[in-house]
Design a protein around this motif. Structure first.
Motif, PDB file in Angstrom:
ATOM      1  N   ASP A   1     -36.679  77.441  26.430  1.00  8.03           N
ATOM      2  CA  ASP A   1     -36.535  76.903  27.996  1.00  8.03           C
ATOM      3  C   ASP A   1     -37.465  76.146  28.066  1.00  8.03           C
ATOM      4  O   ASP A   1     -38.516  77.190  28.851  1.00  8.03           O
TER       5      ASP A   1
ATOM      6  N   TRP B   1     -32.105  76.656  35.613  1.00  7.07           N
ATOM      7  CA  TRP B   1     -32.720  76.227  34.188  1.00  7.07           C
ATOM      8  C   TRP B   1     -31.755  75.584  33.045  1.00  7.07           C
ATOM      9  O   TRP B   1     -30.896  77.118  32.853  1.00  7.07           O
TER      10      TRP B   1
ATOM     11  N   ASP C   1     -36.524  71.697  35.042  1.00  2.96           N
ATOM     12  CA  ASP C   1     -35.746  73.105  35.678  1.00  2.96           C
ATOM     13  C   ASP C   1     -35.344  72.074  37.108  1.00  2.96           C
ATOM     14  O   ASP C   1     -35.512  71.277  36.979  1.00  2.96           O
TER      15      ASP C   1
ATOM     16  N   ARG D   1     -34.869  80.429  22.976  1.00  4.44           N
ATOM     17  CA  ARG D   1     -34.357  80.255  24.216  1.00  4.44           C
ATOM     18  C   ARG D   1     -36.146  80.619  25.202  1.00  4.44           C
ATOM     19  O   ARG D   1     -36.453  79.961  26.021  1.00  4.44           O
TER      20      ARG D   1
ATOM     21  N   ALA E   1     -30.193  77.123  29.394  1.00  5.12           N
ATOM     22  CA  ALA E   1     -30.428  77.672  28.889  1.00  5.12           C
ATOM     23  C   ALA E   1     -30.462  78.164  26.664  1.00  5.12           C
ATOM     24  O   ALA E   1     -29.043  76.813  26.888  1.00  5.12           O
ATOM     25  N   HIS E   2     -30.745  77.212  26.269  1.00  3.65           N
ATOM     26  CA  HIS E   2     -31.053  77.335  25.198  1.00  3.65           C
ATOM     27  C   HIS E   2     -30.195  77.885  23.408  1.00  3.65           C
ATOM     28  O   HIS E   2     -30.479  78.502  23.134  1.00  3.65           O
TER      29      HIS E   2
END
Lengths: 290, 290
Positions: free
Chosen positions: A189, A153, A113, A186, A155-156
């Motif tokens: 993350d 951060w 992050d 997620r 995000a997936h």
């Protein structure tokens, strides 16, 4: 751009614009688009075609730098796609960790992050998110953030690219990369350093045969898809560089598109959701207009 | 099972059980599993293998009945997969609408949602959802609901199967079916009748070459993947029927699994999300224990 600037708190009840997605993009001003920096663009060439990755140095500067070093040393050339796990990820690189790193770092502090002051460009989504206090878009990437801890951060979402690692948080170095090919995982993350997203050719990865071993790894080397080469766009002769533009996510055009996707208004839709999930928002890329 | 029964309002702060997902499943009592009804199970056979679909007659009784009629008339045999759109859907059936329906209805009233009294079995997720007031699981399926309008509906998660339709809400009849192969397109919820989910073999669909025409349709018939045959499991000789069990979603085992997936606690995870998206929850299926 902050939520108040472009999406009012009443946005979730607003009627959609009558324009279609194509019309919104077609009528967008040139300044709604940014050139994707060739110095942050990877070409991943497989026998079946080219995958183009936009790196995100503003989120993961050290990992991006390390990956560039690997690429410039020809590290990925002749390696392979080693893992395809359905509804999850495609992974490529040096699964056996035997290739010399060509001056790149072997271990890197995680960039899970970054510090978030809340003052940067951020177009917030007004809809709830299962995983984070707030989600939206920064620099063309899907982003989650939590101002209570002053962090944001990547995000997936589908097609995002991350750095595989072992148990140690600092064990990822870019020698193994993956792209998301399923419903956004997620839960990854803030557990993995994301370094960019596939902007062209994700379908060349997502349609590969699934690995039959544990976690979708191919059981035999023969099943792997070889990597012809990986290059930074900026390192190629100008004639071999594609000029791609991404829609800026801090523009009125993007917000119009977002509202259009939240409120589907054509004849086919009987119930407009009036909401959207972070990872369902298209992030358009086009060839640069001549 | 209602939210209060198994997941307390404090669940989102609860520590996870120490067991792994595999251990939770291994220690589950037999009654935590249900036999998937062979009379509601489709075998979709492609040259590359078999896809198994569990139908959901409790959500879409008329569409399921119509599909069964089509299957029993051999309607799908010799048809093809006609569309593969990346990060969206795979579609199969009679794209040209030329085959006789064998006694099935040509038009059906939509079954986009059903009346929800709030009294049925429902294991609610305590986490927010981008699209619906409440989400959770009923009869092994991912479900969204809104008690203010007394409705519930199946959610478009990965591997869910729906009925393609034209503009008319009643224009879907089961002659064209699709499965989700990307990030959940939840904006389709309440716009399409969902009829079940793929419980085995989704990777045989998701790894097909993407169509290069509009919306991922194959441009030529030669690109299509032929369907060998589609059968109801119950119509096959007993020796050809697979006995599959699905984990019941109204059980303590399922809630333990849900908590395990919300709070990832192994060494690899550095930050447990403590939350989960509806479509990230595994819905386990196994061969029936002998």
């Amino acid at each position: 751009m902050m939520i108040g600037a472009l999406i009012s708190s009443g946005a979730s009840r607003a009627a959609p614009p009558a324009l279609s997605m194509g019309e919104i993009l077609k009528s967008s001003p040139p300044e709604a688009w940014k050139l994707i920096d060739p110095a942050s663009t990877l070409y991943l060439d497989l026998p079946r075609g080219r995958i183009i990755v936009e790196l995100a140095p503003s989120f993961a500067p050290h990992h991006v730098e390390n990956i560039k070093r690997l690429v410039r040393a020809g590290f990925f050339d002749g390696l392979a796609v080693v893992r395809v796990q359905d509804n999850y990820v495609v992974q490529w690189g040096d699964a056996d960790a035997v290739k010399p790193l060509g001056g790149a770092q072997k271990r890197l502090q995680p960039e899970f992050d970054r510090t978030e002051t809340g003052k940067g460009l951020f177009t917030a989504l007004p809809d709830p998110d299962a995983y984070a206090r707030q989600v939206g878009f920064t620099d063309g990437f899907p982003v989650a953030r939590d101002l209570k801890i002053s962090k944001s951060w990547l995000a997936h979402c589908y097609a995002m690219v991350g750095v595989g690692r072992d148990v140690g948080a600092d064990s990822g170095n870019g020698t193994e990369l993956y792209a998301v090919i399923g419903h956004a995982p997620r839960h990854l993350d803030r557990n993995v350093t994301l370094v960019g997203r596939v902007v062209r050719g994700i379908e060349l990865l997502s349609s590969l045969p699934r690995g039959t071993g544990d976690l979708g790894f191919y059981k035999t080397a023969g099943e792997r898809t070889p990597i012809t080469r990986v290059r930074l766009a900026a390192d190629l002769p100008p004639g071999e560089q594609l000029s791609l533009e991404a829609l800026r996510t801090d523009t009125a055009t993007f917000v119009a598109l977002l509202q259009n996707r939240r409120f589907r208004s054509d004849d086919w839709y009987k119930t407009a959701a009036g909401r959207i999930d972070l990872c369902n928002m298209p992030l358009p890329v086009r060839d640069r207009l001549q």
